[in-house]
Design an enzyme around this catalytic site. Structure first.
Site, PDB file in Angstrom:
ATOM      1  N   ILE A 139       0.838  -1.195   0.000  1.00 46.19           N
ATOM      2  CA  ILE A 139       0.000   0.000   0.000  1.00 46.19           C
ATOM      3  C   ILE A 139       0.877   1.250   0.000  1.00 46.19           C
ATOM      4  O   ILE A 139       1.752   1.406   0.850  1.00 46.19           O
ATOM      5  CB  ILE A 139      -0.923   0.007   1.239  1.00 46.19           C
ATOM      6  CG1 ILE A 139      -1.895  -1.173   1.181  1.00 46.19           C
ATOM      7  CG2 ILE A 139      -1.664   1.320   1.346  1.00 46.19           C
ATOM      8  CD1 ILE A 139      -2.756  -1.341   2.419  1.00 46.19           C
ATOM      9  N   CYS A 140       0.609   2.131  -0.965  1.00 48.30           N
ATOM     10  CA  CYS A 140       1.305   3.421  -1.090  1.00 48.30           C
ATOM     11  C   CYS A 140       2.828   3.181  -1.143  1.00 48.30           C
ATOM     12  O   CYS A 140       3.299   2.422  -1.976  1.00 48.30           O
ATOM     13  CB  CYS A 140       0.894   4.336   0.053  1.00 48.30           C
ATOM     14  SG  CYS A 140       1.459   6.025  -0.150  1.00 48.30           S
ATOM     15  N   GLN A 141       3.583   3.768  -0.239  1.00 52.26           N
ATOM     16  CA  GLN A 141       5.032   3.548  -0.235  1.00 52.26           C
ATOM     17  C   GLN A 141       5.330   2.064  -0.022  1.00 52.26           C
ATOM     18  O   GLN A 141       6.309   1.524  -0.559  1.00 52.26           O
ATOM     19  CB  GLN A 141       5.676   4.381   0.882  1.00 52.26           C
ATOM     20  CG  GLN A 141       7.178   4.304   0.930  1.00 52.26           C
ATOM     21  CD  GLN A 141       7.730   4.872   2.228  1.00 52.26           C
ATOM     22  OE1 GLN A 141       7.109   4.764   3.284  1.00 52.26           O
ATOM     23  NE2 GLN A 141       8.890   5.493   2.150  1.00 52.26           N
TER      24      GLN A 141
END
Lengths: 377, 351
Positions: free
Chosen positions: B142-144
């Site tokens: 998720i995301c980074q």
């Protein structure tokens, strides 16, 4: 509240005062209920402007609120004050327009005047104030305030450092900057030359920070100007379509939309990006220099310094990495060994299986002989 | 156009709501987060690997490991009962693990991306593989954490069966990436050398500055509208807690992430190397499911979609979610679409 349109400035003023009284009473009642303290008449109830009312109420109730609720309350009150400020400004604008008794469209002209006045006020504030955030952050609360807090939080100096250094920061704008830089660049001499040099360096960095903050405030103020332009444009569009905002909240939302649009436009411009980075870099440079000075002092007192801690942490980390690598090597070696062992076992099992099959399978001649003898019987 | 007395009435009503609502606020109590039962199964330094208790009688045989960003806390994926992507995945029959990075402190400032990816993540993956007697597992980043998952999959493809990425930046220099434009002039070396770990407050300041008028003003006026409703208020406060619950960033990892990804865009330029491992995206040959949000202002869609051009996988699927960076976890529509979409895609590839 009645629905009939009223007329006359006096009547509006009366209604406004009445509403303030109601409002004030409601808040003080709530404060009394919650805190158990009686209302302090010195707080000046009915004469207080609405925005200030929040401050006073906050002071009364604050001490008895739980710390975690207190933070939320402060945030909420801060935002509400901005909203009320807008409400008051609009109220004054509209009631003045109503009072003029001219064309109903007069309010639009008044509104435009209000916007122009607001922008001029902010521009003046920005030009005349030592506060680099004036004219931007003062408009209904914006995250520039967060930066001020950060600047202080990161500093080794106590209190609101950003504010405390405003006098130094103000120098660049008073025309004394070159003098200040010259003075701060004077070579240092004698026994204390090292520490004096570091102190001068710190002052120079604060000067640079002051200039950087001012430059950032300048690009931020462009957002407000652009936002005002967009607000006028959009309001004109809505008026032309016969769909003017029908509430204070609708006005506020429209202002937020325009401000975000202006921000989106300007915040990716080269001057904004450079100004924002310059301010951040300047703050880091100040803090780094502060650390250096504090470290010198701590070292002189034979107390642990940041440099020592960094060295210890770095060595510890290097050791930890070596341990991880060793573990990994052992694990990989172990896995490799096991894999080889499993492969050897598999080979052995295959050989045995092959051997066993060979033992069970009769030789071809024998089989044929057996078949013949069976046929003969 | 409204009249002055309407303004007064509106302000009066507004204050009335705030005054009454503050009573609710003072009684709201603790803000609890995390809806699903989970057990810590592996710990190392400040990291905790959790396994969520399966909600299906026979959960999928290949587990999913969720790798969250170092920024903010992973409970966003399991915020509350009716807003939990993880619960959705469990209900779909998946066996879910999650890495909680914890809160780095000054002693962690030298942790770098190699430590995070080839160290912590790899050991978590190995642990799960051993527990389930599997050579590889599924990753969901998720995301980074998505960027980390992509890097890990490129460095250790043999350990990843299927890769799912959500709102994941890949190309860090798309024209609409405001954060990326902002950091280009930033002296990240000076910042990390000065601060050691980078404070979460600084990151918050950056994120709020992306939409300052909405996120620091308008949002709280909206809050006044729900102050009298304890349930809605608590939901709002839970979200607020998550937004400002920002761990500091381990200095070296932050330095490398900003320089290598944001400034030099090495992931797509093909010159990224972490701890001696080349991060070659063409080595990602396992099936890939890339979910992005169409209104994402932190990770613009273009930054995520770029993944398709670089991976070596022949089984690549994208899913566009109509919403923002946060809405993809907590909106009502997300609860219906995201877990079902991810689970269906995974199940089709776990036979």
């Amino acid at each position: 509240m009645n629905d009939k349109p009223s007329s006359g400035q006096a009547e509006w003023s009366g209604a406004w005062a009445d509403m303030q009284r109601h409002y004030w009473n409601a808040w003080t009642d709530l404060a009394r209920t919650a805190s158990g303290v009686s209302h302090d008449p010195s707080l000046g109830a009915s004469s207080a402007p609405w925005g200030q009312g929040f401050d006073l109420w906050s002071k009364m109730l604050g001490p008895v609120m739980a710390p975690e609720s207190r933070a939320w309350m402060d945030k909420l009150l801060e935002i509400n004050k901005g909203y009320l400020k807008m409400g008051e400004a609009l109220f004054n604008t509209y009631s003045a327009a109503q009072h003029s008794g001219k064309d109903p469209g007069q309010w639009w002209e008044s509104f435009n005047q209000y916007l122009t006045k607001m922008q001029e006020q902010m521009a003046n504030q920005f030009r005349s104030s030592k506060d680099p955030w004036a004219g931007f952050a003062t408009l209904w609360g914006l995250p520039a305030d967060t930066w001020k807090r950060l600047a202080s939080a990161w500093s080794t100096m106590p209190g609101d450092v950003e504010k405390a250094f405003r006098d130094i920061d103000g120098l660049p704008h008073s025309g004394l900057a070159p003098l200040a830089h010259e003075w701060l660049s004077t070579p240092t001499l004698g026994y204390t030359r090292e520490s004096q040099e570091e102190a001068q360096r710190l002052a120079q960095l604060w000067l640079e920070h002051g200039q950087a903050v001012k430059a950032y405030g300048d690009v931020l103020s462009r957002i407000i100007t652009r936002s005002g332009e967009l607000l006028k444009e959009k309001m004109t569009g809505l008026m032309t379509k016969g769909e003017p905002p029908d509430s204070l909240r609708a006005c506020y939302d429209l202002w937020v939309d325009c401000s975000e649009e202006a921000h989106a436009e300007i915040s990716v411009s080269d001057p904004f990006i450079k100004a924002q980075a310059r301010m951040t870099n300047a703050m880091m440079a100040v803090k780094r220099q502060e650390q250096k000075i504090v470290d010198e002092m701590l070292g002189a007192l034979n107390m642990p310094t940041r440099r020592e801690l960094d060295t210890s942490h770095r060595r510890l980390h290097q050791l930890q990495r070596q341990v991880w690598q060793l573990q990994q090597t052992l694990e990989d070696a172990g896995t490799l060994e096991l894999r080889e062992e499993v492969a050897a076992l598999q080979r052995q099992v295959s050989e045995w299986s092959a051997g066993a099959r060979a033992d069970q399978t009769p030789p071809a001649n024998t089989a044929r002989r057996a078949a013949k003898s069976k046929d003969a019987t | 156009m409204f009249r002055p007395d309407q303004i007064m009435q509106e302000i009066y009503d507004f204050n009335h709501k705030v005054a009454n609502g503050l009573k609710t606020l003072s009684r709201v109590g603790d803000i609890d987060v995390g809806a699903s039962h989970k057990d810590p199964v592996y710990r190392e330094d400040k990291l905790t690997l959790y396994r969520f208790r399966p909600r299906a009688a026979e959960p999928a045989k290949v587990p999913v490991l969720i790798i969250y960003a170092l920024v903010n806390r992973p409970y966003m994926a399991d915020l509350q009962e009716d807003r939990s992507m993880i619960r959705g995945l469990l209900d779909q029959g998946l066996d879910v693990y999650l890495i909680d990075w914890g809160y780095p402190d000054g002693a962690d400032r030298y942790l770098n991306l190699d430590d995070y990816l080839n160290g912590y993540v790899r050991r978590c993956v190995d642990f799960i593989c051993r527990q389930h007697h599997l050579p590889s597992i599924n990753l969901l980043g998720i995301c980074q954490g998505g960027t980390f998952s992509v890097c890990f999959s490129a460095m250790h493809p043999e350990k990843v069966s299927n890769l799912v990425t959500m709102v994941t930046p890949i190309d860090f220099k798309t024209p609409d990436n405001v954060l990326s434009q902002w950091v280009q002039e930033l002296d990240v070396d000076l910042m990390v050398d000065t601060l050691g770990n980078v404070p979460g407050e600084l990151l918050n300041w950056s994120f709020l500055s992306l939409k300052p008028f909405r996120l620091t003003g308008q949002k709280y006026l909206d809050m006044a509208e729900i102050l009298e409703d304890p349930i809605k208020l608590k939901n709002f406060l839970r979200m607020e807690k998550w937004i400002f619950d920002s761990p500091d960033q381990a200095g070296e990892a932050f330095r490398q992430f900003i320089k290598w990804f944001y400034k030099e865009n090495r992931l797509v330029n093909g010159n990224l190397e972490i701890g001696g491992h080349k991060v070659n995206l063409s080595r990602i040959t396992m099936p890939v499911f890339n979910v992005y949000a169409t209104e994402d202002h932190l990770v613009p869609p273009a930054a995520s979609i770029a993944l398709e051009h670089y991976v070596g996988s022949k089984d690549y699927t994208t899913m566009a979610f109509k919403g923002g960076h946060i809405g993809i976890y907590v909106s009502g529509r997300a609860q219906k679409e995201i877990p079902a979409g991810v689970a269906e895609w995974l199940k089709n590839r776990m036979h």
